[in-house]
Design a protein around this motif. Sequence first.
Motif, short mmCIF file in Angstrom:
data_model
loop_
_atom_site.label_atom_id
_atom_site.label_comp_id
_atom_site.label_asym_id
_atom_site.label_seq_id
_atom_site.Cartn_x
_atom_site.Cartn_y
_atom_site.Cartn_z
N ARG A 70 0.83 -1.20 0.00
CA ARG A 70 0.00 0.00 0.00
C ARG A 70 0.87 1.26 0.00
NH1 ARG A 70 -4.04 -1.64 4.92
NH2 ARG A 70 -5.35 -3.09 3.77
N ALA A 71 1.79 1.32 0.94
CA ALA A 71 2.65 2.51 1.04
C ALA A 71 3.64 2.57 -0.12
CB ALA A 71 3.38 2.52 2.38
N ILE A 72 4.11 1.42 -0.58
CA ILE A 72 5.00 1.39 -1.75
C ILE A 72 4.27 1.93 -2.97
CG2 ILE A 72 6.21 -0.18 -3.32
CD1 ILE A 72 6.82 -1.92 -0.77
N TRP A 73 3.03 1.54 -3.14
CA TRP A 73 2.21 2.03 -4.26
C TRP A 73 2.08 3.55 -4.19
CZ3 TRP A 73 -3.46 -0.04 -5.15
CH2 TRP A 73 -3.97 0.49 -6.34
N VAL A 74 1.83 4.10 -2.99
CA VAL A 74 1.74 5.55 -2.83
C VAL A 74 3.06 6.21 -3.25
CG1 VAL A 74 1.51 7.41 -1.14
CG2 VAL A 74 -0.09 5.50 -1.11
#
Length: 155
Positions: A14-18
């Motif tokens: 999730r945070a990597i995608w952001v």
Amino acid sequence: MLKFYHSPGTRAFRAIWVCEELGVPYEIHPVDFSVEYRKTPEWRAMHPVSKVPVMDDGDMRMHESCAMIEYVLARYGNGRLQPAVADPTYAHFLQWLWFSESTFQRPLGEITNHRREFKPELPDVVAEMKGRATLCVNALDEALAGRPYLLGDSM
């Protein structure tokens, strides 16, 4: 540079995608997802309850994927990918972000855990969790009725 301690299939994505969406540089440090490794003193020093992910930003270390998302958006987003705090949709942005983790993910996680840990699985528990997951899907369907996004046309 942000560092994500990550195992494929875990919520660090999730945070990597952001970061990808914002163009924020980061490194991925693979983590052995085995229960044995996650119980080691080395990993417990990184995450107090032996879970994944963990994120470092310099000397700051944190866990919890939705908190990581909020942190990356606030620190590096420059107003992108989220409404401004004064925007009327901001509260709903937070609502749906946390709905994904606290409400929707819980029954899915319980189903996974019961299928992995209990032989045979506990059918009453799995059935209840399937019902809760279905309620979540229905809530999303209702919120998305007649529009392409939860927060309007561009979020």
